[in-house]
Design a protein around this motif. Structure first.
Motif, short mmCIF file in Angstrom:
data_model
loop_
_atom_site.label_atom_id
_atom_site.label_comp_id
_atom_site.label_asym_id
_atom_site.label_seq_id
_atom_site.Cartn_x
_atom_site.Cartn_y
_atom_site.Cartn_z
N PHE A 114 0.83 -1.20 0.00
CA PHE A 114 0.00 0.00 0.00
C PHE A 114 0.87 1.26 0.00
CE2 PHE A 114 -2.35 3.23 2.45
CZ PHE A 114 -3.38 3.43 1.54
N LEU A 115 1.87 1.25 0.89
CA LEU A 115 2.81 2.39 0.91
C LEU A 115 3.51 2.49 -0.44
CD1 LEU A 115 4.42 2.05 4.45
CD2 LEU A 115 2.82 3.80 3.63
N GLY A 116 3.80 1.34 -1.04
CA GLY A 116 4.44 1.32 -2.35
C GLY A 116 3.59 2.04 -3.38
N ILE A 117 2.28 1.79 -3.33
CA ILE A 117 1.39 2.43 -4.31
C ILE A 117 1.33 3.93 -4.09
CG2 ILE A 117 -1.02 2.65 -5.03
CD1 ILE A 117 -1.38 -0.28 -4.50
N VAL A 118 1.09 4.34 -2.84
CA VAL A 118 0.83 5.76 -2.63
C VAL A 118 2.11 6.60 -2.53
CG1 VAL A 118 -1.44 5.43 -1.60
CG2 VAL A 118 0.59 5.45 -0.14
N VAL A 119 3.21 6.04 -2.08
CA VAL A 119 4.41 6.85 -1.90
C VAL A 119 5.48 6.51 -2.93
CG1 VAL A 119 6.18 7.60 -0.30
CG2 VAL A 119 3.94 6.91 0.58
N LEU A 120 5.90 5.24 -2.91
CA LEU A 120 7.07 4.85 -3.68
C LEU A 120 6.86 5.01 -5.19
CD1 LEU A 120 9.87 3.70 -3.26
CD2 LEU A 120 8.91 1.42 -3.47
N SER A 121 5.68 4.57 -5.69
CA SER A 121 5.50 4.60 -7.14
C SER A 121 5.50 6.04 -7.66
CB SER A 121 4.20 3.89 -7.53
OG SER A 121 3.11 4.62 -7.06
N ASN A 122 4.92 6.94 -6.88
CA ASN A 122 4.96 8.36 -7.26
C ASN A 122 6.39 8.87 -7.33
OD1 ASN A 122 2.41 9.27 -7.81
ND2 ASN A 122 1.88 9.41 -5.63
N TRP A 123 7.14 8.47 -6.30
CA TRP A 123 8.53 8.93 -6.24
C TRP A 123 9.30 8.43 -7.46
CZ3 TRP A 123 13.05 5.99 -5.76
CH2 TRP A 123 14.22 6.75 -5.55
N VAL A 124 9.09 7.15 -7.80
CA VAL A 124 9.79 6.57 -8.94
C VAL A 124 9.39 7.29 -10.23
CG1 VAL A 124 9.99 4.52 -10.39
CG2 VAL A 124 10.12 4.30 -7.91
N ARG A 125 8.08 7.53 -10.38
CA ARG A 125 7.57 8.16 -11.61
C ARG A 125 8.16 9.55 -11.78
NH1 ARG A 125 3.32 11.42 -12.12
NH2 ARG A 125 2.60 10.89 -10.04
N ILE A 126 8.17 10.32 -10.68
CA ILE A 126 8.64 11.71 -10.78
C ILE A 126 10.17 11.76 -10.91
CG2 ILE A 126 8.79 13.90 -9.53
CD1 ILE A 126 6.00 12.99 -8.30
N THR A 127 10.86 10.98 -10.08
CA THR A 127 12.32 11.03 -10.08
C THR A 127 12.90 10.65 -11.44
OG1 THR A 127 12.21 10.30 -7.81
CG2 THR A 127 14.38 10.34 -8.81
N PHE A 128 12.33 9.60 -12.02
CA PHE A 128 12.92 9.13 -13.28
C PHE A 128 12.13 9.64 -14.50
CE2 PHE A 128 14.11 6.15 -9.96
CZ PHE A 128 15.48 6.12 -10.13
N SER A 129 11.21 10.56 -14.24
CA SER A 129 10.27 11.10 -15.26
C SER A 129 9.87 10.05 -16.30
CB SER A 129 10.84 12.35 -15.93
OG SER A 129 12.20 12.23 -16.20
N ILE A 130 9.15 9.04 -15.81
CA ILE A 130 8.60 8.00 -16.68
C ILE A 130 7.09 8.02 -16.54
CG2 ILE A 130 10.56 6.41 -16.87
CD1 ILE A 130 9.69 5.09 -14.30
N PRO A 131 6.37 7.48 -17.55
CA PRO A 131 4.90 7.59 -17.55
C PRO A 131 4.23 6.88 -16.38
CG PRO A 131 5.70 6.25 -19.40
CD PRO A 131 6.88 6.90 -18.80
N THR A 132 4.75 5.77 -15.94
CA THR A 132 4.11 5.10 -14.81
C THR A 132 5.13 4.74 -13.73
OG1 THR A 132 2.96 3.12 -14.06
CG2 THR A 132 4.27 2.91 -16.06
#
Ligand SMILES: Nc1ncnc2c1ncn2[C@@H]1O[C@H](COP(=O)(O)OP(=O)(O)OP(=O)(O)O)[C@@H](O)[C@H]1O
Ligand SMILES: [Mg+2]
Lengths: 313, 250
Positions: free
Chosen positions: A144-162
């Motif tokens: 759950f934390l992965g969905i709400v926190v980590l995935s956003n961080w990954v998407r923004i940091t690496f500027s990828i679509p998902t």
């Protein structure tokens, strides 16, 4: 002999049997048999699970060719023209697992070294509590934390679509493997006799050299066991990975695309299958493959650990 | 020549006063024996000379320990460099879980010697000095733990000698050995004394008498008596020394 000693000797005497014959003790016999029975039951149950898994899984080859199952790259079990190629799932699992190993092993061993050799007593206690706590977090919560926190961080940091990618899954799984790796490696390093440390330091080696050239090599069987146990958990991990990897059964070209692992496939699709149809059998076959892979890894780990214990280098 | 000078040394383990006003001069190319009942502070004293006590939490050390003309407890002393000059052999043989060769090469490698031929030379020389070369010559790559206890102890001596220290601290080096191995190590010490200042802790009066030039008798953290071994053993000045040496004590 003093008077007091005499008194003690005369009070507590042990009478020895002179014949030295073995007596058949019933209690001993029963305990032995009970333990044997419990042990064999566990093995039989495991054997039955294994047999059920494999024999059910093998049915898939009645309709799907061996080469399609193991070597083709399309996994479309519910399309009108179903395809059962498991390559993308295996690759997905391997990527998430490898990624998790690459992240968790250096961090895990580094933390273990820090905790057992560098940190002051108070810091050590606090860190150990935190690690215990981390290992107690259920994987659904981490997912759950992965969905709400980590995935956003990954998407923004690496500027990828998902943000739902193999990389996200790898980070999450490494978080799950870390407590195991840290606490077991820490125990292994702490168990290295103080004599080795002293010998190294007395020869003019620095603290860091002592860690690198004496402590870690001496603790390496334990450290390898720690890594294997941690990784074993990582491979078997289902829920968190299911939640954050994007669940696309495709062959990924980088760590930053969505993947689907073998475990996630079984968990996600088992509910939709009809008992005893091809899809159902295919999922069992994937389960057998997983079992086979983990068995191989454990066997290698076992071998490495026992050889490390005997080894003199 | 004076090699190590200890003056007014006091050591505390937390509140416990383990060494009390110790002063002792260690001559170069001599064997100094430390004797005394168990728990009187001999090992503690030995470990102050190569600063191994630094590793123990809550130790407080006061006083002066000089290696030649340098205060070893000075703030800017490089402890690793000090320990290369002051080697140590422990009571229990403690070879690394490495090969015989790698055990001896360990110190020189950390010191920065990489060339194989140089290491080979050091390993051979040190093993010869420690009188174990003939026994291990053809199995240098075997694990050190495959050696017998006495061989392991001589290997540990070789490992210490590989760094070419100036002072050699030996904490009951023959405590776990049989008479034959003990004899070899005593012989070895008499040889090594030509090049080193040796300080040896021993519980064997005979050993102290056989191999040492000077003897210091420790009791409850203090030095009761110190002097030429011959004199300490034949005409002890202190009643307590006499009692200990003749076995009426401790
Ligand atoms: N790390 C430590 N922390 C606290 N006290 C210690 C420590 N090491 C030694 N001591 C105490 O200091 C005293 C001297 O110990 P030391 O080991 O120097 O004795 P010793 O003369 O070498 O004895 P032995 O002949 O049994 O080896 C003992 O009372 C011991 O309990
Ligand atoms: Mg001692």
């Amino acid at each position: 002999m003093g008077d007091t000693e005499k008194a003690i000797y005369s009070k507590t005497t042990i009478s020895h049997r002179k014949d030295l014959k073995r007596s058949n003790r019933l209690g001993e016999f029963l305990i032995e048999k009970t333990i044997f029975l419990i042990g064999t039951t566990a093995i039989i149950i495991l054997g039955l699970i294994f047999y059920y898994l494999v024999s059910t899984g093998l049915n898939v080859f009645a309709t799907v060719s061996v080469s399609e199952f193991f070597a083709s790259i399309g996994w479309f079990p519910v399309s009108s023209n179903p395809k059962y190629g498991t390559v993308p799932l295996v690759v997905g699992s391997l990527m998430v697992t490898m990624g998790a190993i690459l992240i968790s092993v250096p961090i895990g061993i580094g933390s273990a070294i820090y905790i057992s050799e560098v940190a002051p007593q108070k810091v050590r206690t606090v860190l150990k509590v935190i690690i215990e706590f981390l290992s107690a977090v259920p994987s659904v919560v981490l997912g759950f934390l992965g969905i709400v926190v980590l995935s956003n961080w990954v998407r923004i940091t690496f500027s990828i679509p998902t943000g739902f990618t193999a990389f996200t899954g790898a980070i999450l799984v490494s978080l799950m493997a870390l407590p195991t790796i840290i606490s077991i490696s820490d125990d292994a390093i702490a168990a290295v006799p103080k004599d080795y440390r002293d010998a190294s330091l007395a020869l003019g080696a620095t603290k860091w050299e002592t860690i690198r050239y004496v402590l870690v090599p001496a603790a390496s069987p334990g450290i390898i066991a720690a890594v294997m146990l941690g990784v074993g958990r990582a491979i078997g991990e289902t829920m968190a990975v299911l939640m954050v990897t994007g669940n696309a059964a495709q062959i990924p070209d980088t760590m930053f695309t969505s993947v689907r692992t073998m475990t996630a496939t079984i968990a996600a699709e088992m509910g939709d299958t009809v008992r005893n149809d091809t899809h159902y059998f295919a999922l069992f076959a994937i389960g057998s493959m997983l079992l086979f892979m983990t068995t191989v890894i454990n066997t290698i780990a076992d071998y490495v650990v026992t050889r490390g214990k005997k080894g003199g280098r | 020549m004076l090699k190590v000078t200890i003056s007014d040394l006091n050591l505390y383990y937390e509140e416990f006063h383990a060494l009390k006003n110790i002063s002792l001069d260690i001559e170069d190319k001599e064997v100094t024996a430390l004797i005394g009942p168990s728990g009187c502070g001999k090992s503690t004293f030995l470990r102050t000379i190569n600063r191994m006590n630094d590793l123990i939490d809550d130790v407080k050390i006061e006083g002066l320990v000089m290696l030649e003309d340098q205060d070893i407890y000075n703030k800017d002393v490089d402890v690793a460099a000090l320990r290369r000059r002051v080697g140590m052999v422990f009571q229990k043989p403690n070879p690394f879980l490495k090969s015989i060769y790698e055990n001896v090469a360990y110190g020189p490698r950390r010191y920065g010697i990489k060339a194989k031929n140089q290491l080979d030379e050091i390993v051979e020389r040190s093993l010869k000095k420690a009188a174990i070369w003939e026994e291990v010559e053809d199995r240098l790559n075997k694990p050190a733990l495959s050696l017998s206890g006495g061989q392991q102890q001589r290997l540990c001596i070789a490992r210490a000698l590989a760094m070419e220290p100036e002072v050699l601290l030996m904490d009951e080096p023959t405590a776990s050995l049989d008479p034959i191995a003990t004899g070899r190590i005593e012989e070895l010490i008499s040889q090594l004394k030509k090049d080193y200042a040796i300080i040896i802790v021993t519980h064997s009066m005979q050993q102290a008498a056989r191999i040492s030039d000077k003897t210091a008798f420790f009791l409850m953290g203090e030095i009761v008596e110190t002097g030429k071994t011959k004199e300490v053993f034949t005409t002890p000045k202190d009643k307590r020394t006499e009692d200990y040496i003749t076995g009426r004590f401790g």
